[in-house]
Design a protein around this motif. Structure first.
Motif, PDB file in Angstrom:
ATOM      1  N   GLU A 285      79.119   2.299  21.644  1.00 36.51           N
ATOM      2  CA  GLU A 285      80.574   2.381  21.780  1.00 36.51           C
ATOM      3  C   GLU A 285      81.270   1.562  20.704  1.00 36.51           C
ATOM      4  O   GLU A 285      82.357   1.916  20.248  1.00 36.51           O
ATOM      5  CB  GLU A 285      80.996   1.893  23.168  1.00 36.51           C
ATOM      6  N   ALA A 286      80.654   0.462  20.294  1.00 31.40           N
ATOM      7  CA  ALA A 286      81.262  -0.403  19.275  1.00 31.40           C
ATOM      8  C   ALA A 286      81.424   0.330  17.948  1.00 31.40           C
ATOM      9  O   ALA A 286      82.390   0.095  17.212  1.00 31.40           O
ATOM     10  CB  ALA A 286      80.417  -1.661  19.090  1.00 31.40           C
ATOM     11  N   VAL A 287      80.483   1.202  17.646  1.00 33.58           N
ATOM     12  CA  VAL A 287      80.556   1.974  16.406  1.00 33.58           C
ATOM     13  C   VAL A 287      81.797   2.862  16.421  1.00 33.58           C
ATOM     14  O   VAL A 287      82.451   3.074  15.389  1.00 33.58           O
ATOM     15  CB  VAL A 287      79.284   2.840  16.237  1.00 33.58           C
ATOM     16  N   LYS A 288      82.160   3.347  17.610  1.00 35.72           N
ATOM     17  CA  LYS A 288      83.318   4.243  17.740  1.00 35.72           C
ATOM     18  C   LYS A 288      84.642   3.490  17.793  1.00 35.72           C
ATOM     19  O   LYS A 288      85.697   4.077  17.569  1.00 35.72           O
ATOM     20  CB  LYS A 288      83.203   5.070  19.035  1.00 35.72           C
ATOM     21  N   THR A 289      84.584   2.187  18.115  1.00 32.40           N
ATOM     22  CA  THR A 289      85.826   1.452  18.390  1.00 32.40           C
ATOM     23  C   THR A 289      86.049   0.307  17.404  1.00 32.40           C
ATOM     24  O   THR A 289      86.311  -0.822  17.803  1.00 32.40           O
ATOM     25  CB  THR A 289      85.807   0.888  19.824  1.00 32.40           C
ATOM     26  N   ALA A 290      85.912   0.595  16.147  1.00 33.42           N
ATOM     27  CA  ALA A 290      86.234  -0.373  15.084  1.00 33.42           C
ATOM     28  C   ALA A 290      85.510  -1.705  15.260  1.00 33.42           C
ATOM     29  O   ALA A 290      86.094  -2.768  15.075  1.00 33.42           O
ATOM     30  CB  ALA A 290      87.736  -0.593  15.021  1.00 33.42           C
ATOM     31  N   GLY A 291      84.238  -1.635  15.634  1.00 42.17           N
ATOM     32  CA  GLY A 291      83.425  -2.845  15.644  1.00 42.17           C
ATOM     33  C   GLY A 291      83.592  -3.751  16.839  1.00 42.17           C
ATOM     34  O   GLY A 291      83.398  -4.961  16.724  1.00 42.17           O
ATOM     35  N   ASN A 292      83.939  -3.188  17.995  1.00 42.21           N
ATOM     36  CA  ASN A 292      84.074  -4.015  19.197  1.00 42.21           C
ATOM     37  C   ASN A 292      82.711  -4.293  19.824  1.00 42.21           C
ATOM     38  O   ASN A 292      82.415  -3.870  20.948  1.00 42.21           O
ATOM     39  CB  ASN A 292      84.993  -3.333  20.218  1.00 42.21           C
ATOM     40  N   TYR A 293      81.873  -5.016  19.103  1.00 45.85           N
ATOM     41  CA  TYR A 293      80.550  -5.381  19.607  1.00 45.85           C
ATOM     42  C   TYR A 293      80.668  -6.494  20.644  1.00 45.85           C
ATOM     43  O   TYR A 293      81.700  -7.159  20.764  1.00 45.85           O
ATOM     44  CB  TYR A 293      79.653  -5.818  18.456  1.00 45.85           C
ATOM     45  N   SER A 294      79.595  -6.717  21.382  1.00 46.85           N
ATOM     46  CA  SER A 294      79.570  -7.771  22.395  1.00 46.85           C
ATOM     47  C   SER A 294      79.906  -9.121  21.776  1.00 46.85           C
ATOM     48  O   SER A 294      80.615  -9.935  22.367  1.00 46.85           O
ATOM     49  CB  SER A 294      78.193  -7.826  23.058  1.00 46.85           C
TER      50      SER A 294
END
Length: 303
Positions: A285-294
């Motif tokens: 999901e982070a890849v889809k959301t501008a880098g919102n990684y944990s």
């Protein structure tokens, strides 16, 4: 915990604004089981624990087996996995540091734990220094790099300056936020870098686990930075945000802890399996959301 002493903040620890609202109450699942309130600054976007234990009274909240960075010995499966991943991460961190400063130089790791990263950096030619408040971890660190690890930033030799300063999952623990960051920047060379890794309260795993998200980690984590807060952080301290990098392994570890908080009765096998699925989903999901990684690593440079 009985007889605890809390301090109530009247201003945002980052921007000093008095405009903040209660955000949500989070339980300390790791140690005390106490609830703590998170506030949200409407000016800069920082979320912070308020009220919070003072710097003198917070130590007992760190007294739990899962606080692995203060120990070198694996006492259970989770800690063993943590240390294996840490070893891989060390090689990745050093590769990145060298890409920033190929000629090496002076390197300060703030919150260095048992100094595993510093030991490896030293073998590659870096002149290393560490800061570690925890006495047990600091003694172990100094046994490896002979007196190069100090209890606090005030212990640094006068006039010392660094090409790179790192804070890997440390900034969120510092009581004197503005004072400490300003002092660190004073010790940073004019062309130096400061690297800050922090959990992301807007990641997929944070949303999924809600109040059980291990990244809240109250009251040990005093602050929570979204991108807005990070951009304001850069502006306040006159830093240039050069790059944002993912810390992909964190989603699995945070999911594992979060599963334990959400359902303490589930089997170890089920907990691990669900954490793997959750961590993988969070990274996807982070890849889809501008880098919102944990967790993200923010690379700053002096302007």
């Amino acid at each position: 915990m009985e007889d605890k002493m809390l301090e109530r903040l009247t201003k945002c620890p980052l921007c000093k604004s008095g405009h903040f609202l209660n955000y949500r109450e989070i339980q300390d699942y790791a140690v005390s089981q106490e609830p703590f309130m998170l506030c949200n600054c409407t000016n800069c976007g920082l979320k912070f624990t308020n009220p919070r234990p003072t710097e003198d009274t917070i130590a007992p909240y760190y007294d739990f087996p899962e606080y692995f960075s203060h120990d070198d010995k694996a006492k259970n499966l989770t800690q063993l996995v943590y240390q294996k991943v840490r070893k891989y991460n060390i090689s990745q961190k050093l590769r990145f540091l060298t890409s920033l400063k190929p000629r090496k130089g002076n390197y300060l790791d703030f919150g260095c734990g048992t100094a595993e990263l510093l030991v490896h950096a030293h073998t590659l030619g870096w002149k290393v220094t560490g800061i570690e408040p925890n006495e047990k971890a600091r003694k172990l660190a100094n046994s490896k790099i002979s007196g190069k690890v100090y209890e606090s930033i005030n212990g640094l030799p006068k006039g010392s300056s660094f090409d790179i300063i790192t804070l890997y999952h440390v900034l969120e623990h510092i009581h004197s936020l503005r004072k400490t960051v300003k002092t660190l920047i004073k010790h940073l060379k004019s062309n130096g870098y400061i690297l800050i890794a922090i959990p992301n309260p807007e990641s997929h795993d944070a949303t999924k686990y809600g109040e059980h998200w291990a990244g809240w980690d109250v009251p040990r984590h005093l602050y929570h930075f979204n991108l807005q807060a990070i951009e304001n952080f850069a502006e306040i301290f006159d830093l240039q945000l050069k790059e944002i990098l993912p810390m992909s392994f964190d989603s699995y570890y945070v999911s594992l802890l979060s599963e334990g908080y959400a359902d303490p009765q589930q089997s170890t096998l089920k907990k691990y399996w669900k954490a793997i699925i959750s961590g993988k989903k969070s990274n996807k999901e982070a890849v889809k959301t501008a880098g919102n990684y944990s967790s993200n690593l923010f690379v700053f440079k002096k302007k």
